[in-house]
Design an enzyme around this catalytic site. Sequence first.
Site, mmCIF file in Angstrom:
data_model
loop_
_atom_site.group_PDB
_atom_site.id
_atom_site.type_symbol
_atom_site.label_atom_id
_atom_site.label_comp_id
_atom_site.label_asym_id
_atom_site.label_seq_id
_atom_site.Cartn_x
_atom_site.Cartn_y
_atom_site.Cartn_z
ATOM 1 N N ARG A 214 0.833 -1.214 0.000
ATOM 2 C CA ARG A 214 0.000 0.000 0.000
ATOM 3 C C ARG A 214 0.864 1.258 0.000
ATOM 4 O O ARG A 214 0.495 2.270 -0.588
ATOM 5 C CB ARG A 214 -1.006 -0.001 1.148
ATOM 6 C CG ARG A 214 -2.071 1.090 1.014
ATOM 7 C CD ARG A 214 -3.236 0.898 1.969
ATOM 8 N NE ARG A 214 -4.272 0.028 1.418
ATOM 9 C CZ ARG A 214 -5.320 0.444 0.697
ATOM 10 N NH1 ARG A 214 -5.484 1.729 0.429
ATOM 11 N NH2 ARG A 214 -6.212 -0.409 0.236
ATOM 12 N N GLU B 57 -9.911 5.982 6.495
ATOM 13 C CA GLU B 57 -8.478 6.265 6.438
ATOM 14 C C GLU B 57 -8.093 7.550 5.704
ATOM 15 O O GLU B 57 -7.191 8.266 6.146
ATOM 16 C CB GLU B 57 -7.748 5.086 5.774
ATOM 17 C CG GLU B 57 -7.779 3.822 6.592
ATOM 18 C CD GLU B 57 -7.414 2.605 5.768
ATOM 19 O OE1 GLU B 57 -8.203 2.238 4.870
ATOM 20 O OE2 GLU B 57 -6.350 2.035 6.006
#
Lengths: 771, 462
Positions: free
Chosen positions: A311, A715
């Site tokens: 990520r 997030e």
Amino acid sequence: MTVLGKAIAHESARGHVTGSALYTNDLLPRRGGAAYAWPVTVPHARARITAVDTAAALAAPGVLLVLGAGDVPGENELGPSRRDEPLFPSEVQFFGQAVAWVIAETEEAAKLAAGRVVVDVEPLPAVLSIEQGIAEESYLTEPLFMRRGDAEAALAAAPRRVSGELFVGGQEHVYLETNAALAEIDDSGHMLVHSSTQHPSETQEIVARVLGVSRNRVVVQALRMGGAFGGKEVQANAWAAVAAIAALKLGRPVGVRLDRHHDMTLTGKRHPFLARFEVGFDDDGRILGAKVELFADGGWCLDLTEPIVYRAMFHIDNCYRIPAITVMGRGVRTNKTSQTAFRGFGGPQGMVVIEDILDRIARTLELPPRLVRERNFYREGDETHYGQPVRDAARIERIWSALLRSSSYDTRRAEIERFNATSPHAKRGIAITPVKFGISFTATFYNQAGALVIVYADGSVQVNHGGTEMGQGLHTKMMQVAAHTLGVRLDQVRAMPTRTDKVPNTSATAASSGSDLNGAAVKRACESIRSNLAEVAAAELAVPACTVVFEDGQVFPRDEPSRALDFSALARKAYLARVPLFSSGYYRTPEIHFDKATGTGKPFHYFAYGAAVTEVEVDRFTGAYSFRRVDILHDVGDSLSPLVDLGQVEGGFIQGLGWLTLEECVWDARGRFATSGLSTYKLPGLGECPLELNVALLEKATEPGVVYGSKAVGEPPLMLAISAREALRDAVAQFGSGGIIELGCPSTPETVYFAIRERTEAAGGARRAAE
Amino acid sequence: MTSFLLNGQRVQVGAQDAHLSLLQFLRERGLTGTKEGCAEGECGACAVVLLRRDARGLLRYEPVNSCLLLTGSVVDHEVLTVEGVADAGRLHPVQSAMVELGGSQCGYCTPGFVMSLFAEYYRPDRVGYDPEAISGNLCRCTGYRPIRAVAEALGTPDGADPRQRRLQLAPPALGSVSLEGARSFHRPCSLDEVFAMLERRPDIAITSGGSDLVVEMNQRHRRFDAVLSLENVTELRGMAWTADSLRIGASNTLTELEPVIAGKVPILEQMLPLFSSRLVRNRATLGGNLGTASPIGDSPPALLALDASLELVSAAATRRVPLADFFLGYRKTALAPGELIAAVLIPLPLPEVQRFYKVSKRVLDDISTVAAGFSLRRGTDGRVESARLAYGGVAATPVRAHAAEDALVGRPFDDEAEARVRPLLEGAFAPLDDHRGSADYRRAMVVELFSKFRFDTSAQLT
């Protein structure tokens, strides 16, 4: 009319403010005969265990058991993907690791007896930093790659180049509720585990594994969590396993609760990263090519390090087009807690690196950083470095220009310059940074969810789904989705505690995906029930089923609202007519894939966008700073629940601000986590909340293909805080003149002080040289 | 019988309970609304309120960290927890506001915020809200903006509110507490009782507010056979201005001190808001902060800058020791066995120029990396007659920079003085590296805080 999209309070808010909302550890005093657990820890970063003497502990008052590897009926192993995580280790892998657990009649007895267990060890050499890990080739993963174009050639051909290194610090979760689990034998003789876990199905899997039973013998319930932020995605499992083994052995309920010190020394944190980069660009600041290496400090076992490194690599572009890039990522194995998921999951670390690079480019060229950022934005039709089209790339510019306007950026820039001209020791800085964050689990199989919705014959509704409530308002949103889809009032709907015997094989509530995945599943379950009810209503009202409207607890023909049936009455009729009033719902995210071999694919269903402007004031004498004003414009699609979403945006921002400024994880020379309490580890307090904090949600932002046009919000806002780091750098730049500013991360007052001093000394040196 | 009033119900306290924190005591009884977040007074999730008189004699609700409060200490008190705030199921106004404005997300810190806000709601003659009121509560979810909005929108209690009416009545009467058992607890009312106890049990652990001792118990698992709490000893309480000094009782809380020095002692006015948080200051005392002799305590640099001295008492005698002579080494003081700090004495007139600085990561509710207390007295010609440059966090004890002080005397406090003194401060101390800051940073702060003092006072001095 509908409750969907309305700003409503958190479904448990009343319980929160009265203290009646229960958390896992609150259940213990409510269980008769519960026993308590306390860990036996070893103060070495790495050591072979040569002997464990439990005699003195067992002789202490109230002690029932000292659990060790020999007490594990099944497999002594917690690793969710790789089997590298023994519950009871034979070799200590990090300072303060638990090697045994004392179980006693009271927590006090267990605590005092734990100090009487004698563990003999033979210390072994340890790896305590990323650099040492690289030097000793101590890795958790293979090198992972993504490549677009020919980075080497682009760098060679670029008129300008910068290279550098950036260390990005970790972050402790500090969920206010520390880890807790309570295991008991239920009335049918099987294991019931209450756990503060984001992933009940995995906790169930691990408990079944250590007990050596099949999963249908274990039920895990997650009532609610007092915060999690990724820290309970994988790392709640160990405590549930300890409680379950002890409960089985003793035949009575056993509770495990980590105190703050244990929670901070036994559980993992956000991964610290070391980035090395070389970037080529033109005289306008446009990036032409880049080579980036990202090394993550993964701690002692694999955990989620590989997807976290991925990520970070996926987000090395943030909002910027990099025509040629090679990015390599690798997890380094060190003798520290196993670093784990934390809101953003590697994405923030990748994004900080590219924003740092852009600032270096801007200062090299003496251009405003804001302009350099703009010039590199993705445009419609662009693809990322892993080959996914950047859908809605125009939103980046749309958000950017709207926020520049609403924050009066240009006017304030001028005001700040005026202030700085007359203030020798306090300087202000301002910065705007964007966010693009990919939504989906990058492990494709996790992108599925289930729900079980039940309508009782009195018209009341229970919603079960696979997601867990950790404060993010998932249950609130799911209740809104259910109420809207069934056309009932919110007070007719009850969100049930998450249990593995209601919805099986669920994914972690993580990756911001909770409401996308579970919302779609809940919606489908409700639609199925509604369609059954519509048939009953159609017969009753003598109209075609397709014209029946469900709204606010009333059911009526589309054109004749006055002929309304009460939903409760309809449910009763449906029951009598032998029509099913419950349904499961299932959802899988369509069209996502990623090929690790080529480093390409479409790993994300879509992107969430946002931008923030932060203004700071910095004191030259101490490096201390304050946040004067923050403006945020963030894209949540069509908000399911605006008060919840606002809370996620604001809270995420401040949490990111903490990570980038105050929150410093310090391991000492012995590998001991030195900031293991709230007196030494400082998360933001009221004083860090900007005096003015303006948050707006992007309008006209419907996201097609997601439940009711909404977008994930957990997030992405955390990374809006990068604007605060860049504003600090802008303020540092006001002391002295010109050139790249190296700014440590986190940018503590100490870090800022030395950055200013370096700059003023450089300027002084230059002045003296000129003289 | 020893007991206290818990949410309006009388609850017995036995010797076996006295060493439990009130937090443990509550939770064991199923009152689990009060949460443990850190067990060291940093997060406020365990906040409850006590009914207490403030320094002006007005009765008020005082929020405290129940994790740092020994159950023995609350004997005779009236305690409210989050479960006792709603009135017959109707939410209290601060509770409704927290619900409506989105003040809770995970809800774990919420009970503590509710109790801090509850106390603030009833604070006598409150105007607006005091940010200090929630400075000791940490929230990891909301980012504080909605909770600040709740605080800003606090209404005013009406006269019919039973909680408000209670404030018009008499305060709880606190008697002597003596709980003997495997672990004993004593909370005497007089020095005579204290000295009798010290004679009987010279090794007894001494505390006042508990904000240091109970941290030892919670974090380092220290257990004591007997604890002597000085919090309610008449002779150790009381603050008074006299012609030549300000006397502050060793057992007065820092919160009680605030109105006494407001507008009068700038250095203490600057120091107190930075001293931990309201929840701790409601219990912590100067006697405790000095007696524990931590090198990073906040009050010593300020008090050293004021030339404070201590009144020490024992069964035999009373003596006075300048604070500058009190700290003998790391956590070692001039206290003789059987001797206690009775009061802090600040001589008058106060120095004309005073400043307190604290370098820490977080603005509020943090422990200092470096703290400094500076003061100057000047003659009519503007020349410095005496200077005090006192620091915390740079040595094993709080210290003064004597050479630098001397170099300031007899000359104006100007650019030239600053330039002369900076090199003297540069090597003055040899601080340590630790998790709060590097030795380099601490050394730099010794000098830079002095320059900041010079800059901040330049307007006042010209």
